[in-house]
Design an enzyme around this catalytic site. Structure first.
Site, short mmCIF file in Angstrom:
data_model
loop_
_atom_site.label_atom_id
_atom_site.label_comp_id
_atom_site.label_asym_id
_atom_site.label_seq_id
_atom_site.Cartn_x
_atom_site.Cartn_y
_atom_site.Cartn_z
N ASP A 296 54.96 -33.43 -52.69
CA ASP A 296 54.56 -33.05 -51.19
C ASP A 296 55.34 -33.74 -50.37
OD1 ASP A 296 52.13 -32.26 -49.62
OD2 ASP A 296 51.95 -34.52 -49.20
N MET A 324 39.14 -12.64 -42.35
CA MET A 324 40.45 -13.36 -42.43
C MET A 324 41.06 -13.49 -40.96
SD MET A 324 42.13 -14.39 -45.20
CE MET A 324 43.49 -15.03 -45.61
N ASP A 343 41.83 -6.20 -32.20
CA ASP A 343 41.18 -4.98 -32.94
C ASP A 343 40.85 -3.92 -32.10
OD1 ASP A 343 39.92 -5.57 -36.29
OD2 ASP A 343 39.52 -3.88 -35.10
N VAL A 400 45.39 -6.78 -41.08
CA VAL A 400 44.71 -5.64 -40.96
C VAL A 400 44.49 -5.15 -42.56
CG1 VAL A 400 45.48 -4.60 -38.65
CG2 VAL A 400 46.34 -3.89 -40.84
N VAL A 401 43.72 -4.02 -42.73
CA VAL A 401 43.40 -3.64 -44.13
C VAL A 401 44.68 -3.66 -44.98
CG1 VAL A 401 43.61 -1.27 -43.64
CG2 VAL A 401 42.07 -2.12 -45.41
N GLU A 402 44.48 -3.82 -46.31
CA GLU A 402 45.81 -4.07 -47.32
C GLU A 402 46.20 -2.80 -47.73
OE1 GLU A 402 48.11 -7.00 -49.51
OE2 GLU A 402 47.12 -6.93 -47.36
N SER A 429 48.82 -9.70 -48.94
CA SER A 429 49.08 -10.60 -50.29
C SER A 429 49.71 -10.02 -51.42
CB SER A 429 47.59 -10.99 -50.59
OG SER A 429 46.77 -9.96 -50.85
N HIS A 450 51.39 -15.28 -45.66
CA HIS A 450 50.26 -15.11 -46.17
C HIS A 450 49.53 -16.42 -46.57
CE1 HIS A 450 48.44 -14.57 -50.82
NE2 HIS A 450 47.73 -14.27 -49.94
N ASN A 453 42.39 -17.36 -48.70
CA ASN A 453 40.87 -17.50 -48.13
C ASN A 453 40.09 -18.61 -48.87
OD1 ASN A 453 38.90 -16.51 -46.47
ND2 ASN A 453 38.21 -15.00 -48.42
N GLU A 462 52.13 -19.17 -47.79
CA GLU A 462 53.24 -18.63 -48.07
C GLU A 462 53.96 -17.93 -47.13
OE1 GLU A 462 53.48 -16.88 -52.84
OE2 GLU A 462 51.81 -16.17 -51.48
N ASN A 500 50.33 -14.98 -56.35
CA ASN A 500 49.54 -13.86 -56.89
C ASN A 500 50.55 -13.34 -58.12
OD1 ASN A 500 47.03 -13.72 -55.60
ND2 ASN A 500 48.06 -12.45 -53.74
N TYR A 660 48.25 -25.98 -54.09
CA TYR A 660 47.50 -25.93 -52.70
C TYR A 660 46.89 -24.32 -52.56
CZ TYR A 660 49.22 -30.18 -50.84
OH TYR A 660 49.61 -31.42 -50.54
#
Length: 721
Positions: A296, A324, A343, A400-402, A429, A450, A453, A462, A500, A660
């Protein structure tokens, strides 16, 4: 001047008083080997100087931030008899302070932690200003106080209070310390602290204050009846067992140390503390938690290096106002950076603003902010259906949407209306940063950012570098993440990035294990209780959302078809098709019901059981170790690949990202520390024994070579500090 060293000086004052002034040549006062030796020399000089009182204070904004763990860690590796000798010599220094033939007062500003706290405990009086933060955080490093903290703290503030402070490692404000009796007075004006300390010292030296009686209590056994002792220590053990659990031995050792020393004078109590402290230094948990601390510190050092030539943004923008986006907007505003929340849908804007307002309300109800700060943060979030307010943003986060085509369209449109020097980022992500940058006019000013949540709880961000991302862009984004209170780790672009990418082999292994007959409830229990994850894989998928995980699973299958192809029996696909999406629909691997406090509580569900029966899969028994090995081996393998592929630049960064970002058990220290603990050769053998399960279990030759470079992981981490 009675004595002068590199880090402190002992100055003669009038009326046979003296002050020991802490003023390290480095940025902060800490007990490294040199300072500890100088502290000892100064006390010896004070003892022989015919003084009537000693004031100890700091010339810096902090008193003593603690021991220098990077130096003392080398002591932990000494032969036990040498370690014991060193520890005894160190504790004798604090005993010398406590035994001086005249009263002592410590005047404390800022941090007095660890060894710094133990130093002030050895003085007769403690005067603080309102900035003081005092505590014994050693259990967070897998050890316990070793310079007399377990001996003096209970004798000053009572056993119950001391047990709570020591076993939790909490840091306490000036007012809280006064309520506990840990300090004798709080001075509102830091400029008056020295004079207040001298006034206290003069009154003690003249006999107005009975310092001898205060001191005698610290040298004597604890004043506890048998009944009080039984109740006190049994309750403490129950609380520690509940909160710390079996994986963290330090808090329980602290309880046992205070209990064993309760009937003894200081001399014998110190020997008990010394012995138990040494025992803890030899545990794998201490090595892992100290490793986390060092990693750290390295992470913080990297952030300072990266951001030294840039400043945090003055104005931010968020595209997409769902949960998010609302979480990111809240975090930015809460940390003082105004944000435009944009939005195309009013209902989404309302949801985003409600998310931020709810989070601020919780902070208010917990006493962490007042009404004024809540109002200031909320009003610094500007909801908008229009692009125009974004034209003044220094940095814009797309959330926005993935879906790649939608993100590309939104990013291209936003770039066209933003300032020439505005940095664009995507909260994706899984989607390739290079792909998203392909239609941008200024790809050098774009990267991934990134968040995890829930944004307000998860410390990791990230920062994903694309092929054309400039160093200046990375620096600005890291600076923004840091200003938001997040730990930023820079990684290179690939499917899933780092976190991920290493998570989905673990989840693929879980799917395979359940399809081989394992009970997913048993798997969750083993991975939570035995391995130490905050959530088992089935529960984790329900929290992530089955649909979200299924989408990411498809991305990973396209990116790594050899290692991560979609399985023949895909539990995520089956649950997604049935609209069992986890907590969001209250059915996934488990069922969920809302309790009286509004929290979702999981209950058993038979959907997966019936599915497995329909597919002809019979129940099969697996041992705890088999479950751990089958799930963790693919994750560890992929972590090695990421280091070798230069997705992440160091073992330390990899470990911190997993801690983390995923909640990797801190007492295991991260993937590389865990491999080092079980033995790198043992890990390779373990993987080889499972290699017939598929490519995820097969250690590549390049990674085998990389393993050899990680043998001195801990020493490498130290050398970089």
């Amino acid at each position: 001047m009675i004595y002068a060293g590199q880090h402190l000086k002992l100055i003669q004052l009038e009326s046979q008083l003296a002050e020991l002034v802490l003023d390290s040549a480095s940025s902060a006062n800490k007990f490294d080997q040199t300072t500890l030796a100088e502290f000892h020399n100064a006390l010896l000089k004070a003892k022989s100087a015919n003084l009537k009182g000693l004031l100890i204070r700091s010339e810096k904004n902090h008193f003593i931030v603690g021991a220098d763990i990077t130096e003392f860690l080398t002591k932990f590796n000494l032969p036990l008899d040498e370690l014991n000798q060193w520890l005894k010599q160190a504790t004798d220094i604090f005993d010398l302070l406590e035994d001086l033939p005249f009263p002592t007062v410590s005047a404390i500003t800022g941090y007095a932690l660890g060894g710094g706290c133990e130093a002030i405990l050895a003085t007769d009086y403690r005067i603080v200003d309102h900035t003081a933060q005092i505590g014994l955080p050693e259990v967070k490093l897998g050890i316990m106080p070793g310079f007399g903290g377990t001996v003096r703290m209970p004798r000053i503030i009572g056993t119950d209070n001391a047990l709570k402070l020591i076993t939790t490692g909490s840091t306490n404000s000036a007012d809280d310390c006064l309520k506990l009796g840990l300090v004798d007075a709080v001075i509102n004006d830091p400029d008056q602290l020295r004079e207040a300390g001298l006034d206290c010292l003069k009154q003690a030296a003249s006999g107005d204050f009975d310092w001898q009686t205060k001191r005698a209590a610290k040298l004597s056994p604890l004043q506890l009846s048998k009944t009080e002792s039984l109740m006190c220590f049994n309750l403490a053990k129950a609380m520690v067992a509940q909160h710390a659990g079996p994986h963290y031995p330090a808090p329980m050792m602290a309880v046992n140390t205070i209990k064993a020393a309760a009937t003894h004078t200081r001399k014998q109590a110190m020997l008990i503390e010394n012995e138990n402290f040494i025992t803890l230094t030899q545990t794998p948990q201490a090595k892992a938690l100290v490793g986390v601390f060092l990693a750290d510190q390295q992470l913080k050092s990297n952030v300072k290096r990266i951001t030294k030539s840039v400043s945090p943004p003055k104005q931010a923008g968020i595209l997409g106002a769902g949960i998010m986006g609302g979480g990111i907007a809240y975090q930015s505003a809460y940390k003082g950076i105004p944000v435009v929340l944009k939005d195309i849908n009013q209902q989404a804007l309302d949801l985003g603003m409600k998310t931020a307002a709810d989070l601020l309300s919780k902070q208010l109800s917990r006493g962490r902010i007042d009404q004024a700060k809540m109002l200031k943060a909320l009003t610094s979030i500007q909801p908008s259906l229009d692009d125009k307010p974004l034209t003044q943003a220094d940095i814009i986060v797309e959330a926005v949407v993935e879906k790649a085509e939608i993100k590309q369209k939104v990013l291209k449109q936003t770039e066209s209306i933003s300032k020439p020097d505005t940095v664009l980022t995507s909260n994706t992500s899984t989607i390739s940063i290079n792909q998203l940058a392909s239609e941008l006019a200024r790809p050098e000013q774009f990267c991934g950012m990134h968040f995890f949540n829930p944004v307000h709880r998860m410390p990791l961000v990230e920062v994903i570098r694309g092929e054309k991302t400039s160093n200046e862009t990375i620096a600005k984004v890291v600076a923004y993440a840091s200003a938001m209170g997040k730990s930023a780790i820079v990684v290179n672009d690939c499917p899933g990035f780092f976190v991920n990418r290493v998570l989905f082999p673990y989840l693929a292994a879980f799917n395979q294990l359940v399809c081989d007959g394992a009970d997913f409830r048993q798997v969750d229990k083993v991975m939570e209780k035995s391995f130490g994850w905050p959530m088992g894989p089935a529960y984790l998928l329900d929290v992530i959302g089955i649909d979200t995980a299924h989408h990411a699973q498809n991305v990973m299958a396209l990116g790594f078809p050899d290692r991560m192809p979609l399985p023949k029996l895909n539990l995520l696909a089956e649950l997604n098709h049935a609209n069992h999406l986890g907590q969001k629909t209250k059915r996934g691997f488990y069922q969920y019901q809302t309790d009286k406090k509004g929290k979702l509580q999981k209950q058993t569900d038979d959907f997966v059981d019936k599915l497995l029966i329909e597919k002809g899969i019979k129940p099969n028994q697996f041992s705890e170790q088999e479950i751990i090995d089958r799930l963790m081996t693919p994750m560890l393998n992929e972590t090695l690949r990421c280091l070798h592929d230069n997705i992440i630049d160091s073992a330390e960064a990899a470990d911190m990202a997993l801690l983390y970002g995923l909640g990797f058990p801190p007492f295991r220290g991260g993937a590389f520390r865990y491999m080092e603990t079980i033995g790198l050769e043992n890990f390779v053998k373990q993987a080889d024994n499972l290699a017939d399960l598929g490519p995820l279990y097969q250690v590549p030759n390049a990674a085998r070579e990389a393993i050899n470079q990680q043998v001195n992981y801990l020493n490498n981490a130290e050398s970089k500090l």
